[in-house]
Design an enzyme around this catalytic site. Structure first.
Site, PDB file in Angstrom:
ATOM      1  N   ASP A  30       0.864  -1.181   0.000  1.00  0.00           N
ATOM      2  CA  ASP A  30       0.000   0.000   0.000  1.00  0.00           C
ATOM      3  C   ASP A  30       0.901   1.231   0.000  1.00  0.00           C
ATOM      4  O   ASP A  30       2.129   1.109  -0.058  1.00  0.00           O
ATOM      5  CB  ASP A  30      -0.971  -0.023   1.190  1.00  0.00           C
ATOM      6  CG  ASP A  30      -0.261  -0.026   2.538  1.00  0.00           C
ATOM      7  OD1 ASP A  30       0.895   0.434   2.611  1.00  0.00           O
ATOM      8  OD2 ASP A  30      -0.866  -0.500   3.511  1.00  0.00           O
ATOM      9  N   SER A  31       0.287   2.412   0.025  1.00  0.00           N
ATOM     10  CA  SER A  31       1.097   3.633  -0.122  1.00  0.00           C
ATOM     11  C   SER A  31       2.115   3.784   1.004  1.00  0.00           C
ATOM     12  O   SER A  31       3.235   4.262   0.789  1.00  0.00           O
ATOM     13  CB  SER A  31       0.185   4.854  -0.196  1.00  0.00           C
ATOM     14  OG  SER A  31      -0.602   4.924   0.981  1.00  0.00           O
TER      15      SER A  31
END
Lengths: 79, 427
Positions: A36-37
């Site tokens: 994820d980010s």
């Protein structure tokens, strides 16, 4: 494969907990490797630490695949 | 706001999970507790040699089959760095409780009706301390992006909901050492009032780190006289007590609306029949005279349940082993129970596991439920000579077989926050 590529792949495997075979040059951290980010932020920090380079945020944003990371680090080291 | 409600719905306990200094797993921990074992020992998590208190109740490290804890068996390694230890404890206890309950919501409506409320007294203290040190060393840019979500208290509830897809109310209680009871009680109310049908509720804590221990030492709250005999340090009501012993871990239960549990044929451990709260409005750390706040919290709880003191057979005391608090709580219980003190059993399970702060009320709630189920009052270890005599049986040293229909569990926290909860034998 270059030393840089080997080291980058090892870091990716460790940080994202993925199988080594999945970490191909074209693999996208988010689309293919389940990051994820926040994972990508941490990954970039791990690259900085391991290679002694500084990767500013605007450059980090463009590093989305394993190859992007290897190319950026090798360019920095050559400079 | 509450216009659609007629009468509150009944709430039962259908799952339980524990990680505490006596190990992991409800059955294992309970067995060790009834055998009179202690989970207190020298601190291994960090070098405590400079502190006056060098003992604590750490969750033992080892495999699940040994009844110990290896996080790798519960949580993917890459996820562990995204959560402080307190969140990992919560996940371990929640996994046991959810699996024990057998509740697997299959429809979107079921998922929306299943919530999580796991609190913590302090949250990610070790993580905060480590990151603060990095900032102090001029390494602000090296902080992990996971630092904040790893330290936030409500992320315990967040991680449990993410793991299971529970989309109902997602909440977290923060009331110091009363957190566990508040979480169980508030979650039960959410079910009673119709906000959810199932709630995964509990408390978790992991404050055995240098800054946590040093902080409680500075507040002169911890036992310091038993560093060489750690299993004797937690001694509620005993005249030799000199402070509480820090513990860590988590307790989580699955609370469920009674008809919902019955319909799916769930095993029911007990019913939550009452919950009450109070504030001392007195002092930041010391209890008020006669532990008036405790008295009022217990009184409110009995009123909430609509029962009288003589219907209660067992009290799991807050009893932290501090010189002041233990006898004041005893005094408050005596005042409330009056004639019903005769025949009442009251013990402090902190004597075996120490004080789990925000997790205490949750694990002690589980012990109270087990006391009802098995008809046995767990012992107060190290209680050789009480500093105050009482007609109440404090279950010194050995467990006692007793018929227990209803049990009361108390938790009181810094800031003067008090909560009690009542469990009754499964309907």
């Amino acid at each position: 494969m270059s030393d840089t590529a080997e080291k980058v792949k090892k870091i990716v495997v460790e940080h994202l907990g993925v199988e080594e075979a999945k970490v191909t040059a074209e693999a996208s951290f988010i689309d293919d490797l389940g990051a994820d980010s926040l994972d990508t932020v941490e990954l970039v920090m791990a690259f900085e630490e391991a290679f002694g380079v500084e990767i500013p945020d605007d450059a980090a944003e463009k590093i989305t695949t394993v190859k992007d990371a290897i190319d950026y680090i090798e360019a920095q080291k050559a400079a | 706001m509450f216009g659609s409600l007629t009468t509150p719905r009944r709430v039962v306990v259908t799952g339980m999970g524990i990680a505490c200094p006596l190990g992991v797993g409800v059955a294992n921990v309970w067995q060790r507790m009834l055998a009179g074992e202690s989970g207190i020992g020298p601190i291994r998590l960090f070098d405590a040699k400079d502190l006056p208190a060098r003992i604590a109740g750490e969750v033992p490290t080892g495999s699940k089959t040994e009844g110990k804890l290896d996080f790798n068996e519960w949580i993917p390694v890459k996820d562990q760095k995204k959560m402080d230890r307190f969140i990992q404890f919560a996940l371990v206890a929640a996994v046991e409780a959810v699996e024990d309950s057998g509740w697997v919501p299959e429809s979107e409506d079921d998922r929306n009706a299943t919530g999580v409320m796991i609190g913590s007294g302090i949250g990610g203290l070790p993580t905060i301390a480590e990151n603060a040190q990095m900032v102090a060393q001029g390494k602000s840019r090296r902080l992990s992006p996971f630092f904040i979500p790893s330290a936030l208290i409500n992320l315990a509830s967040g991680h449990v909901s993410i793991r299971y897809g529970f989309k109902g109310p997602n909440h977290a209680v923060v009331t110091a050492c009363a957190t566990g009871v508040h979480a169980l009680g508030d979650a039960a109310r959410l079910i009673a009032l119709g906000d959810a049908d199932v709630m995964v509720a509990g408390g978790t804590e992991a404050a055995i780190c240098d800054i946590g221990m040093a902080g409680f030492c500075a507040a002169r709250a911890l036992s310091t006289g038993f560093n060489d005999t750690p299993t004797e340090a937690s001694r509620p009501w005993d005249e030799g007590r000199d402070g509480f012993v820090m513990g860590e871990g988590a307790g989580v239960v699955v609370l469920e609306e009674y008809e919902h549990a019955k319909k799916r044929g769930a095993k029911i451990y007990a019913e939550v029949i009452g919950y009450g709260m109070s504030g001392d409005a007195y002092h930041i750390t010391a209890p008020a005279e006669g532990h008036d706040g405790a008295y009022r919290a217990m009184r409110a709880t009995l009123k909430n349940a609509g029962i009288t003191p003589d219907q209660i057979q067992y009290v799991n005391a807050h009893g932290t082993s501090t010189p002041m608090g233990d006898d004041l709580e005893l005094e408050a219980v005596e005042k409330l129970f009056g004639e019903a003190c005769k025949g009442l059993a009251m013990s402090s399970t902190k004597s075996a596991i120490g004080h789990l702060l925000g997790a205490a009320g949750a694990v002690e709630g589980i012990f109270s439920i087990l006391a009802i189920r098995d008809g046995v009052a767990p012992p107060t270890l190290n209680l050789h000579k009480p500093s105050r005599e009482s007609v109440i049986d404090r279950v010194a040293l050995q467990p006692q077989q007793r018929n227990i229909e209803i049990a009361l569990s108390n938790s009181f926290g810094f800031g003067g926050t008090n909560a009690s909860i009542l469990f009754r034998k499964a309907p």
